[in-house]
Design an enzyme around this catalytic site. Structure first.
Site, PDB file in Angstrom:
ATOM      1  N   HIS A   4      -9.664  -4.520  -6.190  1.00  0.00           N
ATOM      2  CA  HIS A   4      -9.240  -5.628  -6.885  1.00  0.00           C
ATOM      3  C   HIS A   4      -9.474  -5.543  -8.510  1.00  0.00           C
ATOM      4  O   HIS A   4      -9.838  -4.610  -8.875  1.00  0.00           O
ATOM      5  CB  HIS A   4      -9.962  -6.875  -6.572  1.00  0.00           C
ATOM      6  CG  HIS A   4      -9.615  -7.449  -5.278  1.00  0.00           C
ATOM      7  ND1 HIS A   4      -8.402  -8.220  -5.193  1.00  0.00           N
ATOM      8  CD2 HIS A   4     -10.156  -7.840  -4.091  1.00  0.00           C
ATOM      9  CE1 HIS A   4      -8.051  -8.614  -3.761  1.00  0.00           C
ATOM     10  NE2 HIS A   4      -9.556  -8.457  -3.363  1.00  0.00           N
ATOM     11  N   ASP A  56      -4.935  -6.775 -13.412  1.00  0.00           N
ATOM     12  CA  ASP A  56      -3.615  -7.252 -12.829  1.00  0.00           C
ATOM     13  C   ASP A  56      -2.272  -7.603 -13.771  1.00  0.00           C
ATOM     14  O   ASP A  56      -1.323  -6.826 -13.444  1.00  0.00           O
ATOM     15  CB  ASP A  56      -3.784  -8.452 -11.948  1.00  0.00           C
ATOM     16  CG  ASP A  56      -4.631  -8.371 -10.789  1.00  0.00           C
ATOM     17  OD1 ASP A  56      -4.916  -7.075 -10.292  1.00  0.00           O
ATOM     18  OD2 ASP A  56      -5.087  -9.262  -9.958  1.00  0.00           O
ATOM     19  N   ARG A 106       0.836  -1.068  -0.008  1.00  0.00           N
ATOM     20  CA  ARG A 106      -0.008   0.198   0.050  1.00  0.00           C
ATOM     21  C   ARG A 106       0.838   1.271  -0.072  1.00  0.00           C
ATOM     22  O   ARG A 106       1.826   1.168   0.622  1.00  0.00           O
ATOM     23  CB  ARG A 106      -0.985   0.062   1.229  1.00  0.00           C
ATOM     24  CG  ARG A 106      -1.972  -1.100   1.343  1.00  0.00           C
ATOM     25  CD  ARG A 106      -2.983  -1.048   2.256  1.00  0.00           C
ATOM     26  NE  ARG A 106      -2.334  -0.802   3.583  1.00  0.00           N
ATOM     27  CZ  ARG A 106      -1.762  -1.752   4.299  1.00  0.00           C
ATOM     28  NH1 ARG A 106      -1.782  -2.942   3.915  1.00  0.00           N
ATOM     29  NH2 ARG A 106      -1.187  -1.474   5.633  1.00  0.00           N
TER      30      ARG A 106
END
Length: 287
Positions: free
Chosen positions: A131, A161, A90
């Site tokens: 996500h 991703d 993060r």
């Protein structure tokens, strides 16, 4: 620490430090390892986050508890001689641990510091969870995939991703290595999945700007609207992927199918597409 056979490849001799994570960061490290880089994964105590067989091919592993000062010192010692560092934590986490880009570059100005986030390092959404499905939803990719009148279909996690994330991170790292060859200086590669995914939509955005793409699903060239570019169920419950956009390929398909060409109509006759879909569905269902 596990020793693995020396690899050859275009990145042979390049040392990469990868802070353990899941998804796009480790896959980026995998691609670099496949090109011959020496990749060392810094795993957390307690084992890896994912089974090592998934994205650890050709990598080495070292377990460090980066909550402890001595572990941070050990990591920085490795960074001193590294070429690349990859982290997908993060925003702000590596800075708080004492291994952020400023600290690492002070020890190794030649380091390429690769960062992977969903929404970017800064901005109002930078600390928001997300996500793949969230990132591709915000860019319009998800809206374009699936049956008309039904919920969009998530394309696994390939587009966000790995497409918008891993590929853009690797692209940036390789560019930074080339630039370092000229300047001798390292850099920070900041890859945000939402940005990379939006870039992947450039072709669609361009077509939309020319009036050649509609936001309605199953209404465009590549989204299943056209009978000659979609999948058809076969007699055994599997599917045939049909992609014959060019007229010569379309003609080759029609020559091989038991279909009356006059009844079928023209390839680009939109008024006939519903009938053509049915005709092709019936044919492919026989074999």
């Amino acid at each position: 620490m596990t020793d693995l056979p020396t690899q050859n490849g275009p990145l042979s001799g390049i040392k990469v430090v990868e802070l353990a994570g899941i998804g796009p960061g480790p896959y980026a490290g995998q691609l670099l390892a496949d090109m011959g880089a020496d990749v060392i994964v810094i795993d957390r105590p307690g084992g890896a986050l994912v089974p090592k067989a998934i994205d650890a091919r050709g990598k080495k592993s070292m377990v460090l508890d980066l909550k402890k000062p001595e572990a941070v010192a050990a990591l920085l010692k490795i960074v001193e001689t590294a070429d690349v560092l990859i982290e997908g934590l993060r925003p702000g986490v590596t800075e708080r641990m004492g291994v952020g880009p400023d600290v690492c570059h002070a020890m190794n100005p030649r380091l390429i510091y690769g960062r992977m986030t969903g929404w970017g390092q800064t901005g109002p959404w930078s600390h928001m969870a997300g996500h793949d499905i969230n990132y591709i939803g915000m860019t319009g990719v998800l809206n374009a995939i699936g049956k008309d009148g039904q919920p969009p279909v998530p394309p696994l996690n390939m587009i966000g991703d790995f497409g918008g994330g891993s590929m853009f991170l690797v692209n940036g790292i390789l560019a930074a290595l080339v630039e370092r060859g000229r300047t001798g200086e390292g850099n920070i590669v900041d890859a945000a999945i939402v940005d990379g995914t939006n870039s992947l939509m450039s072709f669609v955005h361009g077509m939309a700007g020319l009036g050649q793409w509609r936001t309605k699903r199953e209404a465009n060239l590549l989204d299943g609207a056209m009978p000659f570019y979609r999948c058809y169920m076969t007699a055994d419950g599997k599917f045939m992927a049909v992609g014959c956009i060019e007229p010569q390929f379309f003609a080759a398909m029609m020559d091989r199918l038991p279909i009356d060409k006059d009844a079928y109509g023209g390839q680009h006759d939109r008024t006939a597409w519903a009938k053509q879909h049915e005709m092709l569905e019936d044919v492919f269902a026989t074999k």
